[in-house]
Design a protein around this motif. Structure first.
Motif, PDB file in Angstrom:
ATOM      1  N   GLN A   1      58.753  25.711  19.892  1.00 11.21           N
ATOM      2  CA  GLN A   1      58.892  24.123  19.985  1.00 11.21           C
ATOM      3  C   GLN A   1      58.703  23.708  18.562  1.00 11.21           C
ATOM      4  O   GLN A   1      57.424  23.717  17.891  1.00 11.21           O
ATOM      5  CB  GLN A   1      57.672  23.689  20.907  1.00 11.21           C
TER       6      GLN A   1
ATOM      7  N   PRO B   1      58.312  20.290  15.982  1.00 17.99           N
ATOM      8  CA  PRO B   1      57.855  18.666  16.008  1.00 17.99           C
ATOM      9  C   PRO B   1      58.966  17.724  16.838  1.00 17.99           C
ATOM     10  O   PRO B   1      60.075  17.684  16.209  1.00 17.99           O
ATOM     11  CB  PRO B   1      57.278  18.170  14.791  1.00 17.99           C
ATOM     12  N   GLY B   2      58.602  17.086  17.703  1.00 19.89           N
ATOM     13  CA  GLY B   2      59.278  15.966  18.190  1.00 19.89           C
ATOM     14  C   GLY B   2      60.658  16.602  19.123  1.00 19.89           C
ATOM     15  O   GLY B   2      61.439  15.707  19.404  1.00 19.89           O
ATOM     16  N   LYS B   3      60.478  17.875  19.407  1.00 19.24           N
ATOM     17  CA  LYS B   3      61.531  18.439  20.206  1.00 19.24           C
ATOM     18  C   LYS B   3      60.975  19.327  21.318  1.00 19.24           C
ATOM     19  O   LYS B   3      60.079  19.523  21.480  1.00 19.24           O
ATOM     20  CB  LYS B   3      62.205  19.400  19.164  1.00 19.24           C
ATOM     21  N   GLU B   4      62.135  19.408  22.271  1.00 24.80           N
ATOM     22  CA  GLU B   4      61.547  20.057  23.378  1.00 24.80           C
ATOM     23  C   GLU B   4      61.469  21.713  23.146  1.00 24.80           C
ATOM     24  O   GLU B   4      61.851  22.202  22.246  1.00 24.80           O
ATOM     25  CB  GLU B   4      62.445  20.081  24.671  1.00 24.80           C
ATOM     26  N   ARG B   5      60.710  22.490  24.144  1.00 26.44           N
ATOM     27  CA  ARG B   5      60.721  23.998  23.918  1.00 26.44           C
ATOM     28  C   ARG B   5      61.685  24.478  23.816  1.00 26.44           C
ATOM     29  O   ARG B   5      62.561  24.201  25.060  1.00 26.44           O
ATOM     30  CB  ARG B   5      59.493  24.268  24.658  1.00 26.44           C
TER      31      ARG B   5
ATOM     32  N   GLU C   1      65.069  25.144   9.968  1.00 24.62           N
ATOM     33  CA  GLU C   1      65.053  24.743  11.280  1.00 24.62           C
ATOM     34  C   GLU C   1      64.397  25.717  12.082  1.00 24.62           C
ATOM     35  O   GLU C   1      64.250  25.416  13.471  1.00 24.62           O
ATOM     36  CB  GLU C   1      66.574  24.435  11.580  1.00 24.62           C
TER      37      GLU C   1
END
Length: 125
Positions: free
Chosen positions: A40, A42-46, A90
């Motif tokens: 996961q 930051p700011g994103k879904e797992r 990324e």
């Protein structure tokens, strides 16, 4: 009580490699568990990273890591590993280990009943 503890995270440069480990305890029959890695950012879904069946004969990978990451396991040591190569910025995320008793090793979070606390991986550009 099943416990999963990840280790091996840290800071690595783009293009570098890192190996994560997941130590399982409180499991009577570790060989009966499918194991997986999720991450996961930051700011994103797992996101599903990869999984391995109980025997280690079948692995599955998320599209963004296929060909770069490898999941393996050592049932005798109740350990699961994630070898990460050709890393990219990324790939920066918290990486989680998960376990599913008698599972198929699928890519969905809700298939896994047990989760570790995660380990931070940061890839610098």
């Amino acid at each position: 009580q099943v416990q999963l503890v990840e280790s091996g995270g840290g800071l690595v440069q783009a293009g570098g490699s890192l190996r994560l480990s997941c130590a399982a305890s409180g499991i009577t029959y570790f060989s009966g568990y499918a194991m997986a890695w999720f991450r996961q950012a930051p700011g994103k879904e797992r996101e599903f990273v990869g999984s391995i069946t109980w025997s280690g004969s079948v692995t599955l990978y998320g599209g963004s890591v296929k060909g770069r990451f490898t999941v393996s396991r050592d049932n005798a040591k109740t350990m699961v590993y994630l070898e990460m190569n050709s890393m990219k910025p990324e790939d920066t995320a918290i990486y989680y280990c998960a376990a599913d008793y008698l599972g198929r090793g699928g890519p969905q979070e809700n298939e896994y009943a047990y989760w570790g606390q995660g380990t931070q991986v940061t890839v610098s550009s």
